[in-house]
Write a protein that holds these residues in place. Sequence first.
Motif, short mmCIF file in Angstrom:
data_model
loop_
_atom_site.label_atom_id
_atom_site.label_comp_id
_atom_site.label_asym_id
_atom_site.label_seq_id
_atom_site.Cartn_x
_atom_site.Cartn_y
_atom_site.Cartn_z
N TYR A 215 1.94 -4.80 -4.45
CA TYR A 215 1.83 -3.98 -5.28
C TYR A 215 2.01 -2.44 -3.88
O TYR A 215 1.41 -2.67 -3.12
CB TYR A 215 1.11 -3.50 -6.54
N THR A 216 2.49 -1.29 -4.27
CA THR A 216 1.68 0.02 -3.38
C THR A 216 2.09 0.91 -4.56
O THR A 216 1.92 1.35 -5.63
CB THR A 216 3.94 0.46 -3.09
N ILE A 217 0.75 1.68 -3.73
CA ILE A 217 0.47 3.27 -4.15
C ILE A 217 -0.28 4.00 -3.75
O ILE A 217 -0.72 3.10 -1.93
CB ILE A 217 -1.00 2.36 -5.28
N SER A 218 -0.10 5.24 -3.96
CA SER A 218 -1.02 6.53 -2.49
C SER A 218 -2.36 6.59 -2.85
O SER A 218 -2.94 6.46 -4.02
CB SER A 218 0.35 7.76 -3.02
N LEU A 219 -2.60 6.10 -1.48
CA LEU A 219 -4.50 7.08 -0.43
C LEU A 219 -4.45 7.82 -1.57
O LEU A 219 -5.59 8.20 -1.14
CB LEU A 219 -5.07 5.80 -0.42
#
Length: 902
Positions: free
Chosen positions: A243-247
Amino acid sequence: MKTHILLIITFIPILLVGQNNGDRFIQQGHPYDLLGGSINTITQDNWGFLWFGTDNGLSRFDGYNFKRLHNKDKSNKNIPLKNYIKKVFLDSDNRLWIGMHKGLSIYDDATYDLRNVSEFDNLYINSLKEDANKNIWVATHNGIYILSKDSKEIYHIGAQNSSELDNKKVNFIVPDQHNNFWAFSEYGIHKIWITDQNNIKTSFSFTDKCKINISSYPIKGRIGFFVIDKENNAYFSVDNTIYTISLENDAFNLNDASIVAQGEEYLCAHMDSYNNLWVGTRYRGITLFNKKTAKKITQKKYWISPNRYYDITNTVTTLYEDNLGNIWVGTPKELFAMKRNNTQNFSSIREGEDSNSLTNRIVTGLIEDENKNIWITTSYGLNKLSWLNKDKKGVHIDHYINDRSKDQNFASNNSLQSLIAKDQNTLWISTKKNILSYNIKNEQFFEDEQLSDFLKDNNMRMARCFFKDKKNNIWIGFEFGGICVFLADKNEFIRLGTIDKTFDDGDYWAITKDARDYMWIGSKRKGLFKIKINMDSLGMTKNPISYKKQFLPTKWITSVFINKDNIAWVGTSNEAYHYSSAIDDFEELKMIGPSNQSTYISGIVEDQNDAIWFSSTTGIFKYDENKQLTQAYNTNEYDFAKINYQFSTYCSHDGTIYMGGINGLTYFSPNLLQTDTIKQKILISDFKVLNQPFSLKGEKNINLTRLVHLSYKENQFTFEFSTLYLTDPYKIKYRYKLEGLDKDWIYVDTNRNHASYSNLAPGHYKFCVQSTTRSGEWTDNQNVIEVIIAPPFWATWWAYCIYVLILILIIIFIIYLNYVKGIYGQQKKYNQWKTELYTDIINSFDTPLFLLKAPLENMIGNLHNIGESEIEELLKIMNQNVKRLRHLVKHIIPPFNWTVFS
């Protein structure tokens, strides 16, 4: 039979597998060098050394050797660090924090000090990170601990901070771009940040009051990795999904994450300096994700061992990028590295199952046709190479196998040696037994009966070389049978041995012709011949050879080339030569490269800039302006060429140089080659005394002090040095000297990085070492280490002072003895003289006194019986003796006024 293989590359150059040497993983060292076991962690210190933590200890790599880290026991002996190393972390002070299966240690390479943090002896260390205050965050199987810089203070994030994190197994801890820490436990994901009394974000402090804030987000499944890119985007895996997600958002919600990839078991990851994500898997190698746009991510699969799919070798346990951008891969058994940022632009095509591979790794012949296709003969089959674009990023390879014979000759008929274009449509290709013909237009092998009959009738076998002159006559040199010439205008063959018996046999490897119509013919057993031959007289009774001279008669000639300036260049089984018209002979060329190996020259070619290039067993060499051959490209991980093989070289229409070898086809554009001018810093990677590691514990690093003190017994030592060009150290050459002993520089081979000295006398020495750039240019990067060998205590200055003092005392004593002896002698002589004097005096007085006494006693005794005359006679005698006594007294006793006694 024909097989088409097509490959079109549509994105970044580093994804072109199989062509660029830097686009594949090369095994580094021997598995046993790394102590055995799985490679769990990799890091690089500020010096440039790589550190590898394994199941069985910690090793340091300098590009040449692995050095195992040792500890000291109570008796000050070296004890190998054998613990299961889980994580190695380098802090901002260049100290290594070593997290183990049980325990935590700190190694300071500046002082060679390894110490244990006893508070962690029973804790499993999983991850280590540093915050802005230089505190070390430690993830363990019992939660997270924070250590002060000096490791004297410890804080445990416990139940008072977060019940979800208290005493939980924490596998990862990762800082983001905003000073937050992200931890991953069996519960899920935890965001940790520190605030001060005013609720302003800060870093953890042991002195100032601060608050630890934790937000926990439960996630079900196994979290394999968690990395953060430069834009503060997180990439992580849960089970078999990435997965990828903005922090940038305050809260973390898995539902907001995007799926990047899925379907494999992901074990580790690394975000490189180009913002590319490298992901290691179990059994399935590495997947590279290149983020080209904000929404599009391309990916490419890398197999660590392409021929061992789904093997444990393709299980990746750790990934790391060094300071040169090279990617290092640890597996359960071995270490691999991919060289990147290769400025020299040497590329290759090899044998393999990939779609752009050759039919065999041994490339023997090269030629370019009128359609700009490159025809390649190998030890198994014919290949036609076509580029799909000008920058050579896409290639189309056709494979052609001679299947006309399915008997025992099938293999030998496909073991191709060399080739020549007879005409626009026909290739002649030699095999180990005969010469095949190939029709380019019809894509078929066939037999030229005229050629086959001629070879059979003259017992000519194993064609080593072809040469076509300006009149399209084809010269063929054989291992057995000598040389023959195909006369194109007459369509007939002539055997040169029928004209001159010299060429009846000889195993001929090279034939060419210069601008003055002299033929140059190289043989394995007879050296090199230069002949002048009248081609119009061939086949007639008149001898057409008007000139013949033999050169290098004892040399095995492997290749001959005539450049544009009509200079002959010759390669042999040991060295290279060029012809000098001034002496009408050949001069040997000085080769700058590995000198401990036999430099077998396998091919010579000239580029479009008139530079001469040589292929050899030790790589590719270029003839430079200093009139020497400088190594331009070497292959320490595999052989480039092999003795007793012939490999073709060719310069194509666009200036690209192709070179065949034992491990595929190498090609490069000389105009695109970049000379490396970077000065490599030389470090002393190890120092041994009496063949044992020299302990400098408690002292500063030898690269800092540049000074070593040794005792007189420690007069044998070895320096190991390295520029830390880790993935290809054999491009670097060294020279060294020991001032105080060596007068000149000592040049060493590229595979030697040490200098040894023994039986040195006490004194002050300076060890100097210098290196080249990767392009072979010497630089002023000299490293100097002073070595002081102390004399034995009996040869020190204070010992000599004592010796002088003792000598002075001895001399004084001797003088005193002589003085005393002299006085004693004088006294003895005086006493003797005095005794003799007294004796003489006594004797002198005794006689007169006796003569006085006798008359006197006579007179007294006979007073009445003596007459006057007799008395007078006796008195006269007495008077004479009195005078005599008076005379003696006057001369013995100091003179007085004797008149008083007169």
